[in-house]
Design an enzyme around this catalytic site. Structure first.
Site, PDB file in Angstrom:
ATOM      1  N   CYS A 101      53.632  74.174  91.376  1.00 51.07           N
ATOM      2  CA  CYS A 101      52.863  73.459  92.392  1.00 51.07           C
ATOM      3  C   CYS A 101      51.574  74.218  92.710  1.00 51.07           C
ATOM      4  O   CYS A 101      50.618  74.151  91.956  1.00 51.07           O
ATOM      5  CB  CYS A 101      53.713  73.195  93.622  1.00 51.07           C
ATOM      6  SG  CYS A 101      53.022  71.913  94.705  1.00 51.07           S
ATOM      7  N   HIS A 148      58.036  70.484  91.303  1.00 50.58           N
ATOM      8  CA  HIS A 148      58.935  71.610  91.641  1.00 50.58           C
ATOM      9  C   HIS A 148      60.226  71.485  90.822  1.00 50.58           C
ATOM     10  O   HIS A 148      61.223  70.928  91.313  1.00 50.58           O
ATOM     11  CB  HIS A 148      59.279  71.587  93.128  1.00 50.58           C
ATOM     12  CG  HIS A 148      58.148  71.939  94.036  1.00 50.58           C
ATOM     13  ND1 HIS A 148      57.906  73.224  94.458  1.00 50.58           N
ATOM     14  CD2 HIS A 148      57.178  71.164  94.604  1.00 50.58           C
ATOM     15  CE1 HIS A 148      56.841  73.230  95.262  1.00 50.58           C
ATOM     16  NE2 HIS A 148      56.386  71.990  95.363  1.00 50.58           N
ATOM     17  N   GLU A 155      62.433  73.572  90.315  1.00 50.51           N
ATOM     18  CA  GLU A 155      63.532  74.332  90.912  1.00 50.51           C
ATOM     19  C   GLU A 155      64.458  73.465  91.742  1.00 50.51           C
ATOM     20  O   GLU A 155      65.628  73.803  91.923  1.00 50.51           O
ATOM     21  CB  GLU A 155      62.988  75.485  91.775  1.00 50.51           C
ATOM     22  CG  GLU A 155      62.231  75.084  93.022  1.00 50.51           C
ATOM     23  CD  GLU A 155      60.732  74.909  92.820  1.00 50.51           C
ATOM     24  OE1 GLU A 155      59.977  75.001  93.818  1.00 50.51           O
ATOM     25  OE2 GLU A 155      60.315  74.663  91.670  1.00 50.51           O
TER      26      GLU A 155
END
Length: 552
Positions: free
Chosen positions: A391, A515, A517
């Site tokens: 990001c 993102h 994650e």
């Protein structure tokens, strides 16, 4: 109970409910205890979901400072929620929605909107029954279609903000059969200076809970070590629960070991017995054992990864830490995270980069620490150090390339420098007229098209990926042609939006506007993180892909 016309909830929704409260102090690990319980029930063959109750007045977590509340976790539908929802998704292996996060702001807003619309037909709108009924409705609807719903009540028993929720749970217990409800209370069991485990904080916490009309069925003691038998007996005596209903939740090296620990204490079997689920559970020999196999997998390698951020708090980057851990599980590698303060890196922390085998620059907002992130990005590019930008880290890779490779010296993000002559990062077009801050960014899951033959295709093993977003700024389309000079390429796009960047003159220089994650799991590691570790371990070099393309 009859159907309540004011809220429209259906009492038949959901089957079994486990309510998890906390006492003595916050931050004890209620969420991990709840998630671990859910993991064990899932292993036994049940469909499990979870609800997190946050008593704050915010409608969601989107505008909250990470220092106060940890990271803002993003769900697939774009819900910005408490980080405990991330733990639930990782432990339970399910994708949740914003309906699984109940906040005071969300509840009051809904009830007030109904009152303004005249839905209450002249009634006086009150905490009881209107707010508590809305709370119960939300829990039941989130539980629909599952076997067990675990509900964690944020905060600590006794907090004034949490009182309407505890009252709603008291009512809930009267509306459901006794065998369908279970109350678990997590408390602190500290040590005295002479090494004695002290039960008085637990006794007072349970007394506070009982004064509200709630009697815990299970008590979980957070302590450095397992509770002594004498401690369990004393807690049981003074808190009016059976001794076998008192469990330890002691410190462990890794939170993923908590399900194994509470399983050894027999928590799952006791829960299934109290909820009359034993006859429906899989026999112990047939239960899913993948979790144990994953979290106890031997690590044959060890690497040091620098995480360059400005929030000096691990919870602010929890999902990044966990995604690195998941990639380590898949590659049997112990990942040591080295904290690098981007705000102080130029003066004090630059040496940490030289100690690291790879560097991650995560997301964030605001101008503080930006120059340190840019310096870290430049260091990785110039020294062939594996780099993963997420990001804001992706955006800083664009800025660094524009400045130091293309010679656009004052290039920047318009978010951070509105007066820059070269806004290579600019606000999303649909954001021009937006004034409200909460819930207005580009949020949630979106598809990205991946260029064939790229490093991104090698990482994802496909020409499309779906990942979660949380941003208000993007690569300025006016600069794309100019930016794709000097070995940088945008290999992932969504229409005219740039989603993935990479370099073909570098072993692994990879950035994502999204993102990744947030979708990483212990049994489904995020592809960019796995590719990153492969590059750190020398198993992946993007320059080889470029060489093969030239030869072809």
């Amino acid at each position: 109970m009859p159907k309540e016309p004011d809220t429209g909830y259906d009492p038949t929704l959901g089957r079994k409910f486990i309510f998890v409260t906390g006492g003595v102090m916050s931050g004890l690990g209620k969420g991990i205890t709840a998630a671990s319980t859910g993991r064990l029930l899932s292993n036994a063959g049940f469909d499990v979901t979870a609800v997190k109750i946050d008593p704050y007045l915010n409608v969601d977590a989107g505008t909250m400072n990470p220092y106060q509340h940890g990271e803002v976790y993003v769900l697939k539908d774009g819900g910005e929620v408490d980080l405990d929802l991330g733990n639930y998704e990782r432990f339970l292996g399910v994708d949740m929605t914003s309906d699984h996060n109940v906040t005071t702001g969300k509840t009051y807003q809904h009830v007030i909107e109904k009152e303004r619309a005249g839905d209450y037909l002249g009634k006086t709108v009150q905490i009881i029954p209107h707010i508590t009924d809305d709370i119960k409705r939300r829990i039941r609807e989130a539980a629909e279609g599952t076997d067990v719903c675990i509900v964690e009540v944020g905060g600590t028993v006794g907090d004034i903000e949490g009182m309407p929720y505890l009252e709603a749970l008291r009512q809930f217990s009267h509306e459901e059969d006794d065998g369908d409800i279970l109350f678990t209370h997590v408390t602190l069991v500290p040590y005295s200076k002479n090494g004695e485990q002290k039960t008085k904080p637990t006794q007072h916490s349970v007394k506070e809970l009982r004064s509200i009309g709630l009697q815990p069925d299970i008590l979980v003691g957070r302590c450095e070590d397992e509770l002594d038998p004498e401690t369990k007996e004393k807690i049981a005596l003074f808190c009016d629960v059976p001794t076998e209903a008192v469990f330890s939740n002691s410190d462990v090296e890794d939170v993923y070991h908590v399900p194994l620990m509470v399983e050894s204490e027999g928590l799952d079997e006791y829960v299934m017995e109290r909820l009359d689920l034993q006859s429906e559970a899989l026999p112990p020999t047939e239960r899913d054992n993948r979790w144990r196999e994953l979290v106890t997998r031997e690590r044959t390698e060890e690497v040091d990864i620098a995480l360059v951020g400005k929030y000096d708090l691990e919870d602010a980057y929890m999902s990044v830490h966990e995604a690195l851990k998941h990639a380590g599980i898949e590659r049997q590698t112990e990942v040591n995270v080295l904290w690098v303060d981007s705000d102080e890196m130029l003066d004090r922390h630059e040496h940490r980069l030289k100690e690291a085998d790879g560097v991650v620059v995560p997301g964030g907002f605001g101008s503080r620490g930006i120059e340190g992130k840019l310096k870290a990005t430049e260091y990785c590019r110039e020294n062939d150090v594996p780099f993963l930008g997420l990001c804001l880290g992706f955006q800083m890779a664009v800025v660094e390339h524009a400045r130091n490779v293309l010679g656009l010296e004052d290039a920047h993000s318009a978010e951070l420098d509105p007066d820059t002559d070269h806004p290579v990062i600019d606000i999303l077009p649909e954001q021009y007229e937006i004034e409200d801050m909460g819930g207005t960014m580009r949020l949630g899951a979106h598809d990205t098209q991946i260029a064939p033959g790229s490093l991104a295709e090698r990482v994802y093993g496909d020409t499309v990926c779906t990942e979660r977003h949380r941003h208000r700024y993007e690569v300025n389309p006016e600069y794309i042609e100019q930016l794709e000079q000097g070995a940088l390429a945008f290999s992932g796009t969504a229409g005219n939006r740039m989603e993935i960047l990479e370099r073909d003159d570098h072993p692994f220089f990879f950035g994502t506007q999204f993102h990744p994650e947030f979708r990483s799991r212990p049994d489904r590691a995020s592809p960019p993180f796995v590719g990153f570790l492969d590059a750190v371990g020398g198993e992946l070099d993007a320059r080889d892909l470029a060489d093969r393309e030239v030869q072809a």
